[in-house]
Design an enzyme around this catalytic site. Structure first.
Site, PDB file in Angstrom:
ATOM      1  CD  GLU A 292      26.974  -5.610  40.111  1.00 53.10           C
ATOM      2  OE1 GLU A 292      26.148  -5.142  41.228  1.00 53.10           O
ATOM      3  OE2 GLU A 292      27.406  -4.556  39.977  1.00 53.10           O
ATOM      4  CD  GLU A 297      30.565  -1.300  36.601  1.00 48.21           C
ATOM      5  OE1 GLU A 297      29.007  -0.770  36.236  1.00 48.21           O
ATOM      6  OE2 GLU A 297      31.075  -0.821  37.850  1.00 48.21           O
TER       7      GLU A 297
END
Ligand SMILES: [Ca+2]
Ligand SMILES: [Ca+2]
Ligand SMILES: [Ca+2]
Length: 411
Positions: A292, A297
């Site tokens: 990932e 974020e």
């Protein structure tokens, strides 16, 4: 025991003095009340105010009428002073402030209305509030001192607010643009993107105890070259929030290159926007073995801090490498550029062209390095969950992430 007996006489003298003094005091108080007209059974009325929720209006000002109410009429003129204060709505920009404006209720009446002017526009906005503070009551008592006005949205057009910050070039020496979505259409291009709906269950593969239900496009808008994801406080699919999550899984997958994503992120407690990628072999090797890459974020309660992270490893838990960048201003203020330079055995992550995170095959100990395989994009705004925690009364809803483009360049 002996001490108590000897003090009895003294006490009785004190009592008589006290009695005389209190009689005088009662007389004085009664005279005062009569002077101010509150005697003869008329008690000081209690004054309260109704909070107002109203739509903003478009063009010019809208009057928000606040009603001052007495629980009983007075034989005197009642007055108070009204002062406004900023909540999430701001003086001048959102409403016309007043300072110690005297408002009166005539004798014998029980209510009156005063107006606050709210500034109308045609931008879609979160519900905003301002404060009404009451002070200096004359011939009344205050049931409360602070009330609220709520300005409700009545618009559909987003305030895109792109000031041109942190743009990226359309070419890089030695690279060509192999795919991009500039989000300039009127609808999401579903030849490239999928709506990933629901809440990740029944397998609950998203696994973060998030609070949103992802709708099939209801929370996605296109306007002025931007793709907008709207997180809402509304019930759907057994959840209290809705949002949108899109992926390029099975449609656009990439291995290596330069990736640029330009976006303006939301803020607010419990809001969790993400621009990220997963290894295309997730369905066969599972997470985290597929790898990932979190290109951006942010936790809305820490709007000045963005994270870039890689997850990998044999599982079931992930090994990760993460960096964050703290800005002097919230990332929600302007558009920012989140980028990846991705090559064989090495991935570098950038925020506004500043290198933040580097991941190499050696960092993974070699065996569990998944980043030489194809990956697909995911863009979503999550609400709540293990990492950000739940939203609260301070979280603005709706809340928006605006994405200007996703570009992939390869050699
Ligand atoms: Ca309006
Ligand atoms: Ca508006
Ligand atoms: Ca664009």
């Amino acid at each position: 025991m002996s001490h108590m007996t000897s003090s009895f006489v003294v006490k009785s003298v004190q009592f008589r003095l006290l009695f005389l003094l209190s009689s005088a005091l009662i007389l004085t108080l009664t005279r005062c009340s009569k002077d101010s007209g509150k005697g003869n059974g008329e008690t000081t009325p209690l004054l309260s105010l109704n909070s107002v929720s109203q739509t903003e209006g478009t063009g010019g000002n809208t009057k928000f009428g606040f009603e001052l109410i007495l629980n009983a009429a007075s034989s005197k003129v009642v007055s108070v002073e009204i002062t406004t204060a900023d909540g999430t709505a701001l003086t001048t920009e959102d409403f016309i402030g007043v300072n110690k404006q005297v408002v009166t209720i005539p004798a014998g009446q029980t209510k009156t209305t005063f107006n606050i002017d709210v500034v109308g526009d045609d931008w879609k906005e979160t519900t905003e509030d301002f404060l009404i503070q009451i002070s200096n009551p004359v011939n009344c008592q205050l049931a409360g001192t602070t009330y609220k006005g709520f300005i409700l949205n009545d618009d559909t057009k987003f305030r895109i607010n792109d000031d041109g910050s942190n743009t990226s070039p359309l070419t890089y020496p030695g690279y060509s643009l192999v795919w991009s979505d500039e989000f300039s259409g009127s609808a999401l291009d579903q030849t490239s993107w999928n709506f990933e709906t629901g809440d990740g269950c029944p397998n609950c593969g998203w696994g973060n105890n998030e609070l949103q239900f992802y709708t099939p496009g209801n929370n996605l808008y296109m306007q002025d070259g931007k793709m907008i994801i709207e997180a809402r406080f509304e019930s759907a699919g057994g959840k209290n929030y809705t949002s949108t999550r899109i992926t390029t899984q099975n449609k656009k997958t990439f291995t290596f290159g330069r990736i640029d994503i330009r976006a303006k992120v939301p803020k607010g407690k419990g809001i969790w926007p993400a621009l990220w990628m997963l290894g295309s072999n997730i369905s066969t090797v599972s997470w985290p073995k597929c790898g990932e890459m979190d290109i951006m974020e942010l936790l809305g309660q820490e709007p000045n801090k963005v994270y870039q992270t890689v997850h990998f490893g044999p599982g079931p838990a992930s090994t990760q490498k993460s960096r964050n960048k703290i800005s002097t201003t919230a990332y929600s203020e302007v558009y920012h550029l989140f980028s990846v330079n991705w090559e064989m055995d090495k991935v570098q992550f950038f925020v506004d062209n500043e290198l933040l995170l580097e991941m190499t095959k050696a960092d993974a100990g070699g065996a569990d390095y998944p980043f030489n395989n194809p990956f697909f994009f995911i863009i979503n705004v999550a609400v709540g969950g293990n990492w950000p925690g739940s939203p609260d009364g301070t979280t603005p809803f709706p809340s928006w992430m605006m994405v200007d483009y996703v570009r992939v360049f390869q050699k």
